[in-house]
Design a protein around this motif. Structure first.
Motif, PDB file in Angstrom:
ATOM      1  N   TYR A  37       0.831  -1.209   0.000  1.00 16.63           N
ATOM      2  CA  TYR A  37       0.000   0.000   0.000  1.00 16.63           C
ATOM      3  C   TYR A  37       0.865   1.257   0.000  1.00 16.63           C
ATOM      4  O   TYR A  37       0.528   2.247  -0.632  1.00 16.63           O
ATOM      5  CB  TYR A  37      -0.928   0.022   1.208  1.00 16.63           C
ATOM      6  CG  TYR A  37      -2.072  -0.955   1.169  1.00 16.63           C
ATOM      7  CD1 TYR A  37      -2.312  -1.747   0.051  1.00 16.63           C
ATOM      8  CD2 TYR A  37      -2.927  -1.093   2.239  1.00 16.63           C
ATOM      9  CE1 TYR A  37      -3.354  -2.637   0.015  1.00 16.63           C
ATOM     10  CE2 TYR A  37      -3.981  -1.985   2.219  1.00 16.63           C
ATOM     11  CZ  TYR A  37      -4.186  -2.755   1.097  1.00 16.63           C
ATOM     12  OH  TYR A  37      -5.233  -3.629   1.067  1.00 16.63           O
ATOM     13  N   ASN A  38       1.968   1.207   0.740  1.00 19.38           N
ATOM     14  CA  ASN A  38       2.854   2.362   0.781  1.00 19.38           C
ATOM     15  C   ASN A  38       3.434   2.655  -0.595  1.00 19.38           C
ATOM     16  O   ASN A  38       3.456   3.801  -1.046  1.00 19.38           O
ATOM     17  CB  ASN A  38       3.988   2.136   1.781  1.00 19.38           C
ATOM     18  CG  ASN A  38       3.480   2.027   3.193  1.00 19.38           C
ATOM     19  OD1 ASN A  38       2.463   2.605   3.537  1.00 19.38           O
ATOM     20  ND2 ASN A  38       4.196   1.277   4.013  1.00 19.38           N
ATOM     21  N   PHE A  39       3.930   1.615  -1.266  1.00 21.83           N
ATOM     22  CA  PHE A  39       4.517   1.814  -2.585  1.00 21.83           C
ATOM     23  C   PHE A  39       3.454   2.179  -3.617  1.00 21.83           C
ATOM     24  O   PHE A  39       3.699   2.976  -4.519  1.00 21.83           O
ATOM     25  CB  PHE A  39       5.294   0.574  -3.020  1.00 21.83           C
ATOM     26  CG  PHE A  39       6.528   0.344  -2.183  1.00 21.83           C
ATOM     27  CD1 PHE A  39       7.551   1.275  -2.180  1.00 21.83           C
ATOM     28  CD2 PHE A  39       6.654  -0.786  -1.405  1.00 21.83           C
ATOM     29  CE1 PHE A  39       8.691   1.077  -1.412  1.00 21.83           C
ATOM     30  CE2 PHE A  39       7.781  -0.986  -0.636  1.00 21.83           C
ATOM     31  CZ  PHE A  39       8.801  -0.058  -0.640  1.00 21.83           C
ATOM     32  N   ARG A  40       2.269   1.609  -3.493  1.00 23.74           N
ATOM     33  CA  ARG A  40       1.184   1.957  -4.408  1.00 23.74           C
ATOM     34  C   ARG A  40       0.758   3.410  -4.191  1.00 23.74           C
ATOM     35  O   ARG A  40       0.466   4.122  -5.151  1.00 23.74           O
ATOM     36  CB  ARG A  40      -0.014   1.027  -4.192  1.00 23.74           C
ATOM     37  CG  ARG A  40      -1.071   1.236  -5.248  1.00 23.74           C
ATOM     38  CD  ARG A  40      -2.229   0.268  -5.175  1.00 23.74           C
ATOM     39  NE  ARG A  40      -2.107  -0.769  -4.169  1.00 23.74           N
ATOM     40  CZ  ARG A  40      -3.134  -1.412  -3.641  1.00 23.74           C
ATOM     41  NH1 ARG A  40      -4.361  -1.117  -4.013  1.00 23.74           N
ATOM     42  NH2 ARG A  40      -2.961  -2.341  -2.750  1.00 23.74           N
ATOM     43  N   SER A  41       0.755   3.856  -2.949  1.00 22.57           N
ATOM     44  CA  SER A  41       0.401   5.243  -2.656  1.00 22.57           C
ATOM     45  C   SER A  41       1.405   6.204  -3.275  1.00 22.57           C
ATOM     46  O   SER A  41       1.031   7.251  -3.811  1.00 22.57           O
ATOM     47  CB  SER A  41       0.336   5.450  -1.142  1.00 22.57           C
ATOM     48  OG  SER A  41       0.106   6.792  -0.841  1.00 22.57           O
ATOM     49  N   ILE A  42       2.689   5.856  -3.219  1.00 22.64           N
ATOM     50  CA  ILE A  42       3.714   6.705  -3.836  1.00 22.64           C
ATOM     51  C   ILE A  42       3.517   6.742  -5.346  1.00 22.64           C
ATOM     52  O   ILE A  42       3.640   7.794  -5.973  1.00 22.64           O
ATOM     53  CB  ILE A  42       5.123   6.197  -3.475  1.00 22.64           C
ATOM     54  CG1 ILE A  42       5.401   6.450  -1.997  1.00 22.64           C
ATOM     55  CG2 ILE A  42       6.184   6.877  -4.336  1.00 22.64           C
ATOM     56  CD1 ILE A  42       6.692   5.865  -1.508  1.00 22.64           C
ATOM     57  N   ARG A  43       3.188   5.599  -5.932  1.00 27.32           N
ATOM     58  CA  ARG A  43       2.991   5.545  -7.385  1.00 27.32           C
ATOM     59  C   ARG A  43       1.762   6.350  -7.797  1.00 27.32           C
ATOM     60  O   ARG A  43       1.782   7.064  -8.793  1.00 27.32           O
ATOM     61  CB  ARG A  43       2.856   4.096  -7.837  1.00 27.32           C
ATOM     62  CG  ARG A  43       2.858   3.939  -9.336  1.00 27.32           C
ATOM     63  CD  ARG A  43       2.777   2.501  -9.730  1.00 27.32           C
ATOM     64  NE  ARG A  43       1.703   1.857  -8.963  1.00 27.32           N
ATOM     65  CZ  ARG A  43       1.546   0.563  -8.860  1.00 27.32           C
ATOM     66  NH1 ARG A  43       2.373  -0.249  -9.447  1.00 27.32           N
ATOM     67  NH2 ARG A  43       0.564   0.065  -8.146  1.00 27.32           N
ATOM     68  N   VAL A  44       0.684   6.265  -7.032  1.00 27.46           N
ATOM     69  CA  VAL A  44      -0.548   6.985  -7.383  1.00 27.46           C
ATOM     70  C   VAL A  44      -0.397   8.474  -7.098  1.00 27.46           C
ATOM     71  O   VAL A  44      -0.822   9.315  -7.887  1.00 27.46           O
ATOM     72  CB  VAL A  44      -1.744   6.398  -6.589  1.00 27.46           C
ATOM     73  CG1 VAL A  44      -2.973   7.254  -6.761  1.00 27.46           C
ATOM     74  CG2 VAL A  44      -2.014   4.975  -7.040  1.00 27.46           C
ATOM     75  N   ARG A  45       0.202   8.807  -5.990  1.00 29.75           N
ATOM     76  CA  ARG A  45       0.361  10.216  -5.596  1.00 29.75           C
ATOM     77  C   ARG A  45       1.801  10.662  -5.815  1.00 29.75           C
ATOM     78  O   ARG A  45       2.437  11.236  -4.940  1.00 29.75           O
ATOM     79  CB  ARG A  45      -0.022  10.375  -4.126  1.00 29.75           C
ATOM     80  CG  ARG A  45      -1.471  10.044  -3.872  1.00 29.75           C
ATOM     81  CD  ARG A  45      -1.784  10.139  -2.385  1.00 29.75           C
ATOM     82  NE  ARG A  45      -3.156   9.803  -2.137  1.00 29.75           N
ATOM     83  CZ  ARG A  45      -3.605   8.581  -1.889  1.00 29.75           C
ATOM     84  NH1 ARG A  45      -2.758   7.580  -1.870  1.00 29.75           N
ATOM     85  NH2 ARG A  45      -4.881   8.358  -1.669  1.00 29.75           N
ATOM     86  N   TRP A  46       2.323  10.425  -7.006  1.00 30.27           N
ATOM     87  CA  TRP A  46       3.717  10.707  -7.300  1.00 30.27           C
ATOM     88  C   TRP A  46       4.040  12.192  -7.207  1.00 30.27           C
ATOM     89  O   TRP A  46       5.126  12.558  -6.796  1.00 30.27           O
ATOM     90  CB  TRP A  46       4.128  10.149  -8.659  1.00 30.27           C
ATOM     91  CG  TRP A  46       3.399  10.787  -9.813  1.00 30.27           C
ATOM     92  CD1 TRP A  46       2.212  10.412 -10.339  1.00 30.27           C
ATOM     93  CD2 TRP A  46       3.824  11.937 -10.528  1.00 30.27           C
ATOM     94  NE1 TRP A  46       1.859  11.248 -11.355  1.00 30.27           N
ATOM     95  CE2 TRP A  46       2.835  12.202 -11.503  1.00 30.27           C
ATOM     96  CE3 TRP A  46       4.928  12.767 -10.467  1.00 30.27           C
ATOM     97  CZ2 TRP A  46       2.927  13.266 -12.386  1.00 30.27           C
ATOM     98  CZ3 TRP A  46       5.024  13.823 -11.348  1.00 30.27           C
ATOM     99  CH2 TRP A  46       4.038  14.061 -12.297  1.00 30.27           C
ATOM    100  N   ALA A  47       3.097  13.038  -7.575  1.00 24.02           N
ATOM    101  CA  ALA A  47       3.365  14.481  -7.530  1.00 24.02           C
ATOM    102  C   ALA A  47       3.571  14.941  -6.083  1.00 24.02           C
ATOM    103  O   ALA A  47       4.504  15.702  -5.783  1.00 24.02           O
ATOM    104  CB  ALA A  47       2.230  15.246  -8.181  1.00 24.02           C
TER     105      ALA A  47
END
Length: 99
Positions: A37-47
Motif C-alpha cells: 500500500y505504501n509503494f502503491r500510494s507513492i505511485r498513485v500520488r507521485w506528484a
C-alpha cells in the motif's frame, strides 16, 4: 568546501530515502497496513511524493548553505585578526558604540 557541502547534501537525501524504505518495510510489524500500500500510494500520488522529497532536499540544502556560510565567516575572521589590534573603551561602556 563546496564539494563537501554537496556530498553532505547527497548523504542527507540518501539517509532520508533509506529511512523511508526501512520504515516502510518495518511498518507491517507495528501497523496492519501492508507494505504494498505504501509503494502503491507513492505511485498513485507521485506528484505529492516528489514535492515532499524536493521540500526536504531544499531544507537540507539551505541548512548546509547556512553552515558553510557560518564556517566561511569564522575562517575569515580568524585569518584576518591580529594580536596587535586593541579596542579601548571608556569606563562603564558595554560596547564600542557606547564608548
Amino acid at each position: 568546501m563546496f564539494v563537501a557541502a554537496i556530498g553532505l547534501f547527497l548523504f542527507g537525501v540518501a539517509s532520508l530515502l533509506a529511512l523511508a524504505i526501512v520504515v516502510g518495510l518495518l511498518s507491517p510489524l507495528f501497523i496492519s497496513v501492508p507494505v504494498a500500500y505504501n509503494f502503491r500510494s507513492i505511485r498513485v500520488r507521485w506528484a505529492s511524493a516528489v514535492v515532499a522529497v524536493l521540500g526536504i532536499a531544499g531544507t537540507v540544502g539551505v541548512f548546509i548553505a547556512m553552515l558553510s556560510l557560518a564556517r566561511g565567516f569564522q575562517a575569515t575572521l580568524v585569518s584576518s585578526g591580529s594580536a596587535d589590534n586593541a579596542l579601548i573603551t571608556r569606563a562603564g561602556a558595554t560596547s564600542e558604540m557606547t564608548s
